[in-house]
Motif scaffolding. Structure first.
Motif, mmCIF file in Angstrom:
data_model
loop_
_atom_site.group_PDB
_atom_site.id
_atom_site.type_symbol
_atom_site.label_atom_id
_atom_site.label_comp_id
_atom_site.label_asym_id
_atom_site.label_seq_id
_atom_site.Cartn_x
_atom_site.Cartn_y
_atom_site.Cartn_z
ATOM 1 N N LYS A 37 19.761 -2.465 10.578
ATOM 2 C CA LYS A 37 20.925 -3.003 11.400
ATOM 3 C C LYS A 37 21.820 -1.847 11.614
ATOM 4 O O LYS A 37 21.746 -0.898 11.310
ATOM 5 C CB LYS A 37 21.768 -3.986 10.743
ATOM 6 N N SER A 74 16.468 -6.795 17.446
ATOM 7 C CA SER A 74 16.606 -8.146 17.361
ATOM 8 C C SER A 74 17.617 -8.379 16.163
ATOM 9 O O SER A 74 17.960 -7.698 15.333
ATOM 10 C CB SER A 74 15.120 -8.777 16.803
ATOM 11 N N GLU A 76 17.248 -10.535 13.775
ATOM 12 C CA GLU A 76 16.582 -10.455 12.278
ATOM 13 C C GLU A 76 16.308 -9.037 11.942
ATOM 14 O O GLU A 76 16.635 -8.925 10.585
ATOM 15 C CB GLU A 76 15.487 -11.242 12.388
ATOM 16 N N ARG A 77 16.046 -8.207 12.722
ATOM 17 C CA ARG A 77 15.496 -6.662 12.116
ATOM 18 C C ARG A 77 16.222 -5.713 12.411
ATOM 19 O O ARG A 77 16.091 -4.712 11.787
ATOM 20 C CB ARG A 77 14.061 -6.674 12.498
#
Length: 147
Positions: A37, A74, A76-77
């Protein structure tokens, strides 16, 4: 790409942004395939937010030239290297959808008004034809099942 255009683009991108892009690449290689992130990417690459943003932009410019792996983002990742064909194709379709919407807005908000004000302008006829071709191409990329 012609040399003159390449030099012009290289002048716009600072050498520091190229170093930041390389720092981001190395940080993501250490964590691959997990990804990072933004906050963690900044910490691992030891970059400020503005340096990270410029480094990500430079990465996208340099990736093709230096044959670096495609970089995706994304929820999520976070930022990660893509090795999955389906994920990369979905990302490309989403990108084409965004550009399709932007071109549609350009046509309806700018070019149609220009054509209405100056209906005999050769310039507006030319630009409308070119932008409509781009619009159709992006539509085919973004919505392949509709063809």
């Amino acid at each position: 790409m012609p040399r003159a255009r390449r030099r012009e683009r290289d002048r716009r991108r600072s050498p520091a942004s190229g170093r930041h892009a390389d720092s981001i690449r190395l940080a993501l290689m250490e964590t691959a395939p997990a990804g990072l992130k933004m906050a963690r990417l900044m910490a691992v690459a030891e970059l400020s937010r503005s340096q990270a943003v410029r480094g990500l932009a430079a990465y996208r410019e340099l990736a093709g030239e230096k044959r670096w792996p495609p970089l995706l983002w994304s929820f999520e990742r976070g930022y990660h290297f893509c090795q999955d064909q389906e994920e990369l194709e979905n990302y490309e379709r989403q990108w084409a959808e965004v550009k399709h919407t932007q071109v549609s807005s350009l046509i309806s908000n700018v070019l149609e008004e220009h054509a209405r004000l100056f209906p005999k302008s050769r310039w507006v006829a030319y630009i409308v034809a070119q932008v409509n071709a781009i619009y159709a191409s992006l539509d085919m990329i973004a919505h392949p099942q509709a063809q």
